[in-house]
Design a protein around this motif. Sequence first.
Motif, short mmCIF file in Angstrom:
data_model
loop_
_atom_site.label_atom_id
_atom_site.label_comp_id
_atom_site.label_asym_id
_atom_site.label_seq_id
_atom_site.Cartn_x
_atom_site.Cartn_y
_atom_site.Cartn_z
N ARG A 186 0.78 -1.29 0.11
CA ARG A 186 -0.08 -0.04 0.14
C ARG A 186 0.83 1.38 0.09
N LEU A 187 0.40 2.47 -0.87
CA LEU A 187 1.18 3.57 -0.75
C LEU A 187 0.05 4.61 -1.03
N LYS A 188 0.47 5.75 -0.43
CA LYS A 188 -0.44 7.16 -0.97
C LYS A 188 0.32 7.65 -2.01
N HIS A 189 -0.58 8.20 -2.77
CA HIS A 189 -0.18 8.99 -3.98
C HIS A 189 -0.79 10.37 -4.14
N PHE A 190 -0.12 11.33 -4.29
CA PHE A 190 -0.66 12.60 -4.07
C PHE A 190 -0.35 13.39 -5.48
N PRO A 191 -1.14 13.05 -6.75
CA PRO A 191 -0.86 13.85 -8.00
C PRO A 191 -1.42 15.06 -7.85
N TYR A 192 -2.52 15.55 -7.38
CA TYR A 192 -3.11 16.85 -7.24
C TYR A 192 -3.13 17.36 -5.87
N ARG A 193 -2.35 18.52 -5.65
CA ARG A 193 -2.02 19.14 -4.34
C ARG A 193 -2.47 20.35 -4.13
N SER A 194 -2.75 21.38 -5.18
CA SER A 194 -3.15 22.57 -4.74
C SER A 194 -3.37 23.08 -6.56
N PRO A 195 -4.20 24.17 -6.46
CA PRO A 195 -4.43 24.70 -7.90
C PRO A 195 -3.18 25.08 -8.80
N THR A 196 -2.33 25.63 -8.12
CA THR A 196 -1.15 25.97 -9.03
C THR A 196 -0.21 24.81 -9.29
N GLN A 197 -0.19 23.88 -8.53
CA GLN A 197 0.49 22.56 -8.77
C GLN A 197 -0.18 21.81 -9.83
N ILE A 198 -1.44 21.53 -9.69
CA ILE A 198 -2.40 20.79 -10.59
C ILE A 198 -2.23 21.57 -12.00
N ALA A 199 -2.33 22.70 -12.17
CA ALA A 199 -2.26 23.50 -13.40
C ALA A 199 -0.88 23.43 -14.00
N SER A 200 0.31 23.23 -13.33
CA SER A 200 1.50 23.20 -13.66
C SER A 200 1.61 21.62 -14.26
N ARG A 201 1.21 20.60 -13.56
CA ARG A 201 1.09 19.13 -13.68
C ARG A 201 0.41 19.03 -15.35
N LEU A 202 -0.74 19.62 -15.27
CA LEU A 202 -1.40 19.45 -16.56
C LEU A 202 -0.70 20.21 -17.78
N GLU A 203 -0.06 20.94 -17.46
CA GLU A 203 0.53 21.93 -18.64
C GLU A 203 1.68 20.96 -19.06
N ILE A 204 2.64 20.45 -18.14
CA ILE A 204 3.74 19.69 -18.71
C ILE A 204 3.25 18.46 -19.42
N ARG A 205 2.13 17.89 -18.98
CA ARG A 205 1.61 16.57 -19.56
C ARG A 205 0.77 16.77 -20.69
N GLN A 206 0.35 18.11 -21.01
CA GLN A 206 -0.30 18.29 -22.27
C GLN A 206 0.68 18.60 -23.47
N ARG A 207 1.90 18.71 -22.86
CA ARG A 207 3.06 18.85 -24.09
C ARG A 207 3.41 17.53 -24.81
N GLN A 208 2.93 16.44 -23.98
CA GLN A 208 3.07 15.00 -24.64
C GLN A 208 1.85 14.24 -24.68
N PRO A 209 0.94 14.72 -25.18
CA PRO A 209 -0.16 14.04 -25.19
C PRO A 209 -0.37 12.38 -25.35
N ALA A 210 0.42 12.03 -26.39
CA ALA A 210 0.63 10.49 -26.59
C ALA A 210 1.14 9.88 -25.32
N LEU A 211 2.03 10.45 -24.40
CA LEU A 211 2.28 9.81 -23.12
C LEU A 211 1.24 9.83 -22.23
N PHE A 212 0.64 11.06 -21.97
CA PHE A 212 -0.26 11.28 -20.78
C PHE A 212 -1.52 11.41 -21.45
N LYS A 213 -2.10 10.84 -22.60
CA LYS A 213 -3.18 11.16 -23.07
C LYS A 213 -4.41 11.03 -22.21
N HIS A 214 -4.72 10.40 -21.17
CA HIS A 214 -5.67 10.50 -20.34
C HIS A 214 -5.80 11.32 -19.52
#
Length: 308
Positions: A186-214
């Motif tokens: 068992r582990l805790k995963h924290f992908p979404y932690r604040s509005p600023t962090q979430i926006a940054s995470r999505l922006e990075i992943r949206q540059r690679q839609p094939a790898l992070f398409k979902h």
Amino acid sequence: MKIFSICCVRDENDIVGETFEAALRWSDRIFVFDNGSVDGTWETVQSIAARSDKIEIVGHDDRTFTDELRGEIFETRRSIASPGDWWCRLDSDEIYIDDPARFLARIPGSYGFVHSATFNFYFTDVDLRDYEQSPSDWLGRSVQDRLKYYQNNWSEPRFVRHQNDLRWGGLIWPHNRNRTYPSRIRLKHFPYRSPTQIASRLEIRQRQPALFKHEANRMLAKGLQPDWADKGPAPMRETASWRDRVRKAVECDVDRGDGIFPTRDDLMPPLPSAAVDLVKVGLRRTHMGRAILSPVLRWHRRQFSWRR
């Protein structure tokens, strides 16, 4: 028995310190690659490495991330391990509930893989209200202290047992030479932690839609429908914003600080069966078998890759 962790980081400064502090308790060595952080993560990693000889920085550049990077790191450091040791694919935003050293020590030698029971912690509507009242106070607390709402809705390989002929190569995971252990760690995963962090995470992943398409798209399964369960072709979806990742607290379980985290097998992908593991090992020993397995393995890699 030793545990060697491989961790690739990118703009996780709000949590990477907590992750490494926890992982240093059970990792004998953590190999870290910084993938072009600009938010202070690189400086934090250097500071931690200066205080602990268990942290080894293996690289720092702004190359485009691919899952093969972990395999490259393994191949350059594989000589440090002995048969019976374990390799961990450590993400920079996760903290283990179970102690991996104790968990892995009791696994019989016939098992080669360990899967996670991933408790995904979400930024919810309740958290958003608290955040908007005083962003600085809210962000001043540790991630584990401020995020309490989760779903145990994911599972993937996290540990592989070392063998002298183990090869990672360009794969997300090495060939499964032995069976998958029937209990998940068992582990805790924290992908979404604040509005600023979430926006940054999505922006990075949206540059690679094939790898992070979902994750890069607006729609994401919510409620008690597991995120992995959609078997149909992915439709064209609008680009996500941070508000699309705010969950409803009533749809989640709550961490009450009592250390109780019951697993939800109904929400996690099923573990590979022992029969499937043995068939895969047998097939890999023949040319025809490898040809049969190749499309199946590519499908599994795609399923695991979008979760990064």
